[in-house]
Motif scaffolding. Structure first.
Motif, PDB file in Angstrom:
ATOM      1  N   GLU A   8      46.769  10.417  14.972  1.00 55.99           N
ATOM      2  CA  GLU A   8      46.865  10.269  16.281  1.00 55.99           C
ATOM      3  C   GLU A   8      48.520  10.246  17.168  1.00 55.99           C
ATOM      4  OE1 GLU A   8      43.630   7.272  16.932  1.00 55.99           O
ATOM      5  OE2 GLU A   8      45.189   6.417  16.792  1.00 55.99           O
ATOM      6  N   LYS A   9      49.517   9.890  16.589  1.00 57.07           N
ATOM      7  CA  LYS A   9      51.257   9.307  16.931  1.00 57.07           C
ATOM      8  C   LYS A   9      51.225  11.324  17.330  1.00 57.07           C
ATOM      9  CE  LYS A   9      51.898   5.615  17.686  1.00 57.07           C
ATOM     10  NZ  LYS A   9      52.366   4.930  19.189  1.00 57.07           N
ATOM     11  N   VAL A  10      50.883  11.909  16.254  1.00 60.90           N
ATOM     12  CA  VAL A  10      51.175  13.198  16.256  1.00 60.90           C
ATOM     13  C   VAL A  10      50.478  14.067  17.176  1.00 60.90           C
ATOM     14  CG1 VAL A  10      51.780  15.569  15.282  1.00 60.90           C
ATOM     15  CG2 VAL A  10      52.582  13.026  14.116  1.00 60.90           C
ATOM     16  N   LEU A  11      49.358  13.088  16.916  1.00 53.38           N
ATOM     17  CA  LEU A  11      48.540  15.358  17.795  1.00 53.38           C
ATOM     18  C   LEU A  11      48.647  14.533  19.417  1.00 53.38           C
ATOM     19  CD1 LEU A  11      46.022  15.083  15.611  1.00 53.38           C
ATOM     20  CD2 LEU A  11      47.503  17.213  16.312  1.00 53.38           C
ATOM     21  N   GLY A  12      49.353  13.475  19.700  1.00 55.68           N
ATOM     22  CA  GLY A  12      48.905  12.731  20.853  1.00 55.68           C
ATOM     23  C   GLY A  12      47.626  12.654  21.268  1.00 55.68           C
ATOM     24  N   GLN A  13      47.206  12.637  20.755  1.00 55.44           N
ATOM     25  CA  GLN A  13      45.378  12.007  21.341  1.00 55.44           C
ATOM     26  C   GLN A  13      44.369  10.679  20.294  1.00 55.44           C
ATOM     27  OE1 GLN A  13      44.259  15.996  21.575  1.00 55.44           O
ATOM     28  NE2 GLN A  13      43.049  15.770  19.777  1.00 55.44           N
ATOM     29  N   PRO A  14      43.442  10.476  21.130  1.00 58.85           N
ATOM     30  CA  PRO A  14      42.782   9.069  19.990  1.00 58.85           C
ATOM     31  C   PRO A  14      41.477  10.145  18.756  1.00 58.85           C
ATOM     32  CG  PRO A  14      42.332   8.888  22.279  1.00 58.85           C
ATOM     33  CD  PRO A  14      43.848   9.846  22.810  1.00 58.85           C
ATOM     34  N   LEU A  15      42.013   9.440  18.005  1.00 62.37           N
ATOM     35  CA  LEU A  15      40.751  10.581  17.141  1.00 62.37           C
ATOM     36  C   LEU A  15      39.095   9.031  17.154  1.00 62.37           C
ATOM     37  CD1 LEU A  15      42.953  11.818  14.485  1.00 62.37           C
ATOM     38  CD2 LEU A  15      42.177  13.029  16.350  1.00 62.37           C
ATOM     39  N   ASP A  16      38.249   9.742  17.276  1.00 59.29           N
ATOM     40  CA  ASP A  16      37.485   8.694  16.662  1.00 59.29           C
ATOM     41  C   ASP A  16      37.107   8.240  14.641  1.00 59.29           C
ATOM     42  OD1 ASP A  16      34.370   8.385  16.714  1.00 59.29           O
ATOM     43  OD2 ASP A  16      34.081   8.899  15.128  1.00 59.29           O
ATOM     44  N   LYS A  17      37.215   6.950  15.166  1.00 59.75           N
ATOM     45  CA  LYS A  17      37.811   6.509  13.838  1.00 59.75           C
ATOM     46  C   LYS A  17      36.655   6.739  12.316  1.00 59.75           C
ATOM     47  CE  LYS A  17      38.528   1.695  11.479  1.00 59.75           C
ATOM     48  NZ  LYS A  17      38.393   0.612  12.038  1.00 59.75           N
ATOM     49  N   ARG A  18      35.551   7.004  13.134  1.00 58.50           N
ATOM     50  CA  ARG A  18      34.231   6.832  11.972  1.00 58.50           C
ATOM     51  C   ARG A  18      34.582   8.257  11.505  1.00 58.50           C
ATOM     52  NH1 ARG A  18      27.856   6.277  12.876  1.00 58.50           N
ATOM     53  NH2 ARG A  18      27.379   6.885  10.959  1.00 58.50           N
ATOM     54  N   ASN A  19      34.926   9.585  12.571  1.00 54.02           N
ATOM     55  CA  ASN A  19      34.452  10.893  11.954  1.00 54.02           C
ATOM     56  C   ASN A  19      35.948  11.705  11.146  1.00 54.02           C
ATOM     57  OD1 ASN A  19      32.554  11.286  13.461  1.00 54.02           O
ATOM     58  ND2 ASN A  19      32.768  12.488  14.804  1.00 54.02           N
ATOM     59  N   PHE A  20      36.836  10.432  11.635  1.00 51.89           N
ATOM     60  CA  PHE A  20      37.967  11.233  10.858  1.00 51.89           C
ATOM     61  C   PHE A  20      38.321  10.139   9.480  1.00 51.89           C
ATOM     62  CE2 PHE A  20      42.405   9.325   9.067  1.00 51.89           C
ATOM     63  CZ  PHE A  20      43.033  10.456   9.720  1.00 51.89           C
ATOM     64  N   ARG A  21      37.539   8.992   9.539  1.00 52.86           N
ATOM     65  CA  ARG A  21      37.618   8.557   7.790  1.00 52.86           C
ATOM     66  C   ARG A  21      36.202   9.471   6.986  1.00 52.86           C
ATOM     67  NH1 ARG A  21      38.777   2.422   7.753  1.00 52.86           N
ATOM     68  NH2 ARG A  21      40.562   2.311   9.145  1.00 52.86           N
ATOM     69  N   LYS A  22      35.157  10.239   7.809  1.00 47.15           N
ATOM     70  CA  LYS A  22      34.349  10.724   6.877  1.00 47.15           C
ATOM     71  C   LYS A  22      34.893  11.486   6.513  1.00 47.15           C
ATOM     72  CE  LYS A  22      29.789  12.498   7.763  1.00 47.15           C
ATOM     73  NZ  LYS A  22      28.469  12.742   8.519  1.00 47.15           N
ATOM     74  N   LYS A  23      35.448  12.380   7.417  1.00 50.72           N
ATOM     75  CA  LYS A  23      36.497  13.624   6.888  1.00 50.72           C
ATOM     76  C   LYS A  23      37.446  13.957   5.985  1.00 50.72           C
ATOM     77  CE  LYS A  23      36.092  15.895  10.945  1.00 50.72           C
ATOM     78  NZ  LYS A  23      36.280  16.793  12.377  1.00 50.72           N
ATOM     79  N   ILE A  24      38.412  12.744   6.220  1.00 49.01           N
ATOM     80  CA  ILE A  24      39.066  12.672   5.138  1.00 49.01           C
ATOM     81  C   ILE A  24      38.618  12.250   3.929  1.00 49.01           C
ATOM     82  CG2 ILE A  24      40.057  10.496   5.941  1.00 49.01           C
ATOM     83  CD1 ILE A  24      42.157  13.009   4.769  1.00 49.01           C
ATOM     84  N   LEU A  25      38.269  10.851   3.615  1.00 47.05           N
ATOM     85  CA  LEU A  25      37.486  10.329   2.703  1.00 47.05           C
ATOM     86  C   LEU A  25      36.629  11.611   1.701  1.00 47.05           C
ATOM     87  CD1 LEU A  25      36.478   7.464   3.143  1.00 47.05           C
ATOM     88  CD2 LEU A  25      38.640   7.568   2.054  1.00 47.05           C
ATOM     89  N   LYS A  26      35.755  12.294   2.734  1.00 44.58           N
ATOM     90  CA  LYS A  26      35.059  13.596   1.953  1.00 44.58           C
ATOM     91  C   LYS A  26      36.092  14.978   1.683  1.00 44.58           C
ATOM     92  CE  LYS A  26      31.111  16.814   3.083  1.00 44.58           C
ATOM     93  NZ  LYS A  26      30.441  17.668   4.025  1.00 44.58           N
ATOM     94  N   MET A  27      37.400  15.101   1.990  1.00 45.82           N
ATOM     95  CA  MET A  27      38.457  15.837   1.172  1.00 45.82           C
ATOM     96  C   MET A  27      38.473  15.830  -0.418  1.00 45.82           C
ATOM     97  SD  MET A  27      40.401  16.942   3.999  1.00 45.82           S
ATOM     98  CE  MET A  27      40.082  17.567   5.663  1.00 45.82           C
ATOM     99  N   ASN A  28      38.127  14.218  -0.804  1.00 43.72           N
ATOM    100  CA  ASN A  28      38.493  13.690  -2.088  1.00 43.72           C
ATOM    101  C   ASN A  28      39.986  14.220  -2.725  1.00 43.72           C
ATOM    102  OD1 ASN A  28      37.473  12.338  -4.731  1.00 43.72           O
ATOM    103  ND2 ASN A  28      37.148  14.873  -5.524  1.00 43.72           N
ATOM    104  N   VAL A  29      40.739  13.353  -2.145  1.00 43.84           N
ATOM    105  CA  VAL A  29      42.147  13.922  -2.061  1.00 43.84           C
ATOM    106  C   VAL A  29      43.003  12.792  -1.768  1.00 43.84           C
ATOM    107  CG1 VAL A  29      42.477  16.331  -0.982  1.00 43.84           C
ATOM    108  CG2 VAL A  29      43.090  14.428   0.089  1.00 43.84           C
ATOM    109  N   LEU A  30      42.140  11.814  -1.403  1.00 42.41           N
ATOM    110  CA  LEU A  30      42.572  10.447  -1.516  1.00 42.41           C
ATOM    111  C   LEU A  30      42.223   9.689  -2.828  1.00 42.41           C
ATOM    112  CD1 LEU A  30      42.467   9.333   2.260  1.00 42.41           C
ATOM    113  CD2 LEU A  30      44.395  10.326   1.298  1.00 42.41           C
ATOM    114  N   VAL A  31      42.981   8.379  -3.515  1.00 47.81           N
ATOM    115  CA  VAL A  31      43.090   7.390  -4.529  1.00 47.81           C
ATOM    116  C   VAL A  31      42.690   6.198  -4.109  1.00 47.81           C
ATOM    117  CG1 VAL A  31      43.676   6.535  -6.816  1.00 47.81           C
ATOM    118  CG2 VAL A  31      43.736   9.273  -5.807  1.00 47.81           C
ATOM    119  N   PRO A  32      41.947   5.167  -3.573  1.00 45.57           N
ATOM    120  CA  PRO A  32      41.654   4.084  -3.291  1.00 45.57           C
ATOM    121  C   PRO A  32      42.107   3.134  -4.864  1.00 45.57           C
ATOM    122  CG  PRO A  32      39.050   4.611  -4.207  1.00 45.57           C
ATOM    123  CD  PRO A  32      40.368   6.092  -4.241  1.00 45.57           C
ATOM    124  N   LEU A  33      43.124   2.899  -4.334  1.00 40.98           N
ATOM    125  CA  LEU A  33      44.085   1.218  -5.877  1.00 40.98           C
ATOM    126  C   LEU A  33      43.257   0.068  -5.607  1.00 40.98           C
ATOM    127  CD1 LEU A  33      47.301   2.571  -3.850  1.00 40.98           C
ATOM    128  CD2 LEU A  33      46.267   3.355  -5.975  1.00 40.98           C
TER     129      LEU A  33
END
Length: 232
Positions: free
Chosen positions: A173-198
């Motif tokens: 949001e800081k880089v793009l200069g605009q708010p992002l929908d929380k639900r959609n953002f998390r859904k997209k980023i987690l679906k990519m399977n490049v984050l490891v939950p600790l």
């Protein structure tokens, strides 16, 4: 054969490099500036940079100037654009090759030197008046960063090794200069399977402690070789 400098018939413009460094501090994206010690534009804020020496490459010059003027070193600089307006420098005909980079502020303490009397990090809004055509260079670098952030996982370089999804979204949001929908953002980023939950959560926070994650770069490279496209 290299022409004899004494008889070379053409004028030779001077060559400089300028560096636009972005960093994240307390979830706020900032740009690195120096206060000029010498004319022209003495005491004004500018991007780190300077003249290229005869016996060094452009990359070497950019890294040297960055180190000498700010104390920042060991960063990956990517070439941005070449700026060659005729009147961009009042001293002479000067062409500048600009670079930009992403760093974590905690890993790079500042120390002004050479022709810089001060070095500091500034929020992107507002950025102070800048010397030469550095406002144009900064604007182009920010636009390049915003575009690249959408198709490459470069934002993880600005986060600590362990981060929350809220921190990650805040960066975008800081880089793009605009708010992002929380639900959609998390859904997209987690679906990519490049984050490891600790197996750990935030510490010493007043709100409910959030799950921590890390970016799996090895996994990302494997997926990329198979045609995976990182796009938000």
């Amino acid at each position: 054969m290299v022409p004899d400098p004494a008889t070379y018939p053409y004028a030779r413009p001077a060559l400089t490099v300028d560096c636009v460094l972005f960093g994240l501090d307390a979830e706020d994206l900032k740009v690195l500036l120096i206060r000029r010690k010498l004319p022209p534009f003495q005491d004004q804020w500018a991007l780190p940079g300077g003249f290229v020496r005869v016996a060094e490459t452009l990359d070497q010059a950019a890294l040297r100037e960055l180190r000498e003027e700010t104390g920042v070193e060991d960063v990956f600089l990517e070439q941005l654009y070449t700026f060659g307006e005729i009147d961009r420098d009042p001293r002479d005909r000067v062409v500048s090759v600009a670079y930009y980079a992403l760093i974590n502020l905690e890993d790079h303490p500042l120390e002004a030197g050479t022709d810089a009397s001060q070095a500091g990090w500034f929020p992107l809004d507002p950025v102070p008046a800048l010397a030469f055509d550095h406002r144009s260079i900064f604007t182009l670098a920010l636009g390049r960063l915003q575009g690249k952030l959408r198709y490459e996982p470069i934002g993880f370089e600005l986060l600590p090794a362990k981060f929350t999804l809220t921190q990650l979204q805040g960066l975008y949001e800081k880089v793009l200069g605009q708010p992002l929908d929380k639900r959609n953002f998390r859904k997209k980023i987690l679906k990519m399977n490049v984050l490891v939950p600790l197996a750990e959560k935030q510490q010493n926070v007043r709100h409910r402690a959030a799950q921590l994650y890390r970016f799996d770069e090895a996994r990302y490279q494997q997926l990329r070789e198979k045609g995976f496209s990182f796009e938000l």
